[in-house]
Motif scaffolding. Sequence first.
Motif, PDB file in Angstrom:
ATOM      1  N   ARG A  19      42.342  43.429  11.976  1.00 16.70           N
ATOM      2  CA  ARG A  19      42.910  43.844  10.621  1.00 16.70           C
ATOM      3  C   ARG A  19      42.287  42.877   9.622  1.00 16.70           C
ATOM      4  O   ARG A  19      41.798  43.103   8.397  1.00 16.70           O
ATOM      5  CB  ARG A  19      44.198  43.608  10.948  1.00 16.70           C
ATOM      6  CG  ARG A  19      45.217  43.889   9.479  1.00 16.70           C
ATOM      7  CD  ARG A  19      46.494  43.751   9.856  1.00 16.70           C
ATOM      8  NE  ARG A  19      47.249  44.551  10.964  1.00 16.70           N
ATOM      9  CZ  ARG A  19      48.312  44.265  11.422  1.00 16.70           C
ATOM     10  NH1 ARG A  19      49.229  43.445  11.115  1.00 16.70           N
ATOM     11  NH2 ARG A  19      48.652  44.984  12.513  1.00 16.70           N
ATOM     12  N   ASN A  79      48.712  40.645  20.458  1.00 16.74           N
ATOM     13  CA  ASN A  79      48.217  40.977  19.205  1.00 16.74           C
ATOM     14  C   ASN A  79      46.992  40.316  18.622  1.00 16.74           C
ATOM     15  O   ASN A  79      46.682  40.811  17.391  1.00 16.74           O
ATOM     16  CB  ASN A  79      49.360  40.872  18.147  1.00 16.74           C
ATOM     17  CG  ASN A  79      49.597  39.373  17.826  1.00 16.74           C
ATOM     18  OD1 ASN A  79      48.872  38.581  18.119  1.00 16.74           O
ATOM     19  ND2 ASN A  79      50.676  39.227  16.768  1.00 16.74           N
ATOM     20  N   THR A 116      45.603  34.172   8.367  1.00 14.61           N
ATOM     21  CA  THR A 116      46.353  34.498   9.692  1.00 14.61           C
ATOM     22  C   THR A 116      46.574  33.259  10.283  1.00 14.61           C
ATOM     23  O   THR A 116      45.426  32.660  10.868  1.00 14.61           O
ATOM     24  CB  THR A 116      45.717  35.638  10.360  1.00 14.61           C
ATOM     25  OG1 THR A 116      45.415  36.926   9.685  1.00 14.61           O
ATOM     26  CG2 THR A 116      46.436  36.013  11.639  1.00 14.61           C
ATOM     27  N   THR A 130      38.889  43.991   8.768  1.00 12.21           N
ATOM     28  CA  THR A 130      38.669  45.104   7.944  1.00 12.21           C
ATOM     29  C   THR A 130      39.109  44.989   6.350  1.00 12.21           C
ATOM     30  O   THR A 130      38.768  45.284   5.495  1.00 12.21           O
ATOM     31  CB  THR A 130      39.930  46.091   8.336  1.00 12.21           C
ATOM     32  OG1 THR A 130      39.632  46.368   9.882  1.00 12.21           O
ATOM     33  CG2 THR A 130      39.967  47.498   7.524  1.00 12.21           C
ATOM     34  N   ARG A 131      39.936  43.800   6.116  1.00 12.27           N
ATOM     35  CA  ARG A 131      40.483  43.529   4.705  1.00 12.27           C
ATOM     36  C   ARG A 131      39.564  43.040   4.014  1.00 12.27           C
ATOM     37  O   ARG A 131      39.236  43.029   2.728  1.00 12.27           O
ATOM     38  CB  ARG A 131      41.612  42.352   4.748  1.00 12.27           C
ATOM     39  CG  ARG A 131      43.077  42.890   5.087  1.00 12.27           C
ATOM     40  CD  ARG A 131      44.111  41.686   4.601  1.00 12.27           C
ATOM     41  NE  ARG A 131      44.103  40.777   5.520  1.00 12.27           N
ATOM     42  CZ  ARG A 131      44.792  40.530   6.639  1.00 12.27           C
ATOM     43  NH1 ARG A 131      45.524  41.524   6.955  1.00 12.27           N
ATOM     44  NH2 ARG A 131      44.801  39.485   7.418  1.00 12.27           N
ATOM     45  N   GLU A 133      44.029  43.003  17.568  1.00 15.97           N
ATOM     46  CA  GLU A 133      44.723  43.952  16.452  1.00 15.97           C
ATOM     47  C   GLU A 133      44.475  42.746  15.190  1.00 15.97           C
ATOM     48  O   GLU A 133      44.145  43.435  14.168  1.00 15.97           O
ATOM     49  CB  GLU A 133      46.084  44.261  16.827  1.00 15.97           C
ATOM     50  CG  GLU A 133      46.747  45.061  15.560  1.00 15.97           C
ATOM     51  CD  GLU A 133      48.024  45.403  15.864  1.00 15.97           C
ATOM     52  OE1 GLU A 133      48.864  45.824  15.013  1.00 15.97           O
ATOM     53  OE2 GLU A 133      48.688  45.144  16.898  1.00 15.97           O
ATOM     54  N   LEU A 134      45.118  41.662  15.234  1.00 15.48           N
ATOM     55  CA  LEU A 134      45.250  40.890  14.022  1.00 15.48           C
ATOM     56  C   LEU A 134      43.770  40.451  13.737  1.00 15.48           C
ATOM     57  O   LEU A 134      43.758  40.339  12.276  1.00 15.48           O
ATOM     58  CB  LEU A 134      46.057  39.653  14.234  1.00 15.48           C
ATOM     59  CG  LEU A 134      47.439  39.766  14.383  1.00 15.48           C
ATOM     60  CD1 LEU A 134      48.264  38.482  14.603  1.00 15.48           C
ATOM     61  CD2 LEU A 134      47.839  40.268  13.247  1.00 15.48           C
TER      62      LEU A 134
END
Length: 291
Positions: A206, A199, A190, A209-210, A202-203
């Motif tokens: 995410r 964001n 990212t 979580t990956r 949120e990023l």
Amino acid sequence: MDDRGIALLGVPSSAGTHGPGQEKAPAALRAAGLVDRLEAAGIPVTDHGDLPVEPFRADRERRNRQNVDRVAAVVRSVSVALRPLLDAPALPVLIGGDCTITLGAMAALVDKWPDAGLLYFDGDLDLSTPDSTVSGVLDTMVLAHLLGEGTPELEAPVLAVDRIEAFGHDPRELGPASRERLARHGLRTTACTEVTEANARELAARAWTRLGSGQVLLHFDVDVVDSVDFPLANFPHFNECLPERVAMDCLAEFCSSPGLAALVVTEVNPDRDPDGVLVDRLVGHLVNALT
């Protein structure tokens, strides 16, 4: 975090970088009240002191892998010192020191949890190798080593690419060899150019979580913060990477994530902060993120 507590370990080494200064970071962070301020916030701290000091020295014998013998010794000592800390409930927090200390931390995690992951929160992807760099600075090669490239003297664990998530790098800093390596491995990233104040959390969530439900090492290099905002990093990124507030929101999100097994803080150079103002701010950010 207040129930879990923190196990603090200093790694005062700049052997893997391009000049002295980072070896002073553990002492500077303690002098700025890191332990007292964590405990005042309700987090018990067990301070395990510092590993031996390893300052940078130019290595004329191995120009494409500077100080590799000394860096390898630091990597081994980090791995040995961290292993018993991982058996306790407290969260290990390593304060460095240059980025190569993450190789030792990762070795300790993989020894305990073979499927351990890495969230690499850094202004660079550190995908250089001895054959693709002019400087030979080893802390520009950390992810390359963890992907199975680099110099064998460091004995870094090789991670499956899906166990690594890189966050916050500036894509404009990537040279041709690093771009090729990034594409060939399919490393998930990212870039800072994708992250905004709106964001950021949120990023960050995410990206974590990956990595799935396993244990994860969080590598935090302060050069992920724009050096105009926060000129504390040993290798500055002026008008690049993340604004200070955005970066610290991401750090707080990562530190609150499930599976956080250890935190490594790198690239702090107190010589860039003669008044101690930036180190004091960094301690505040760390306390905030860890609470």
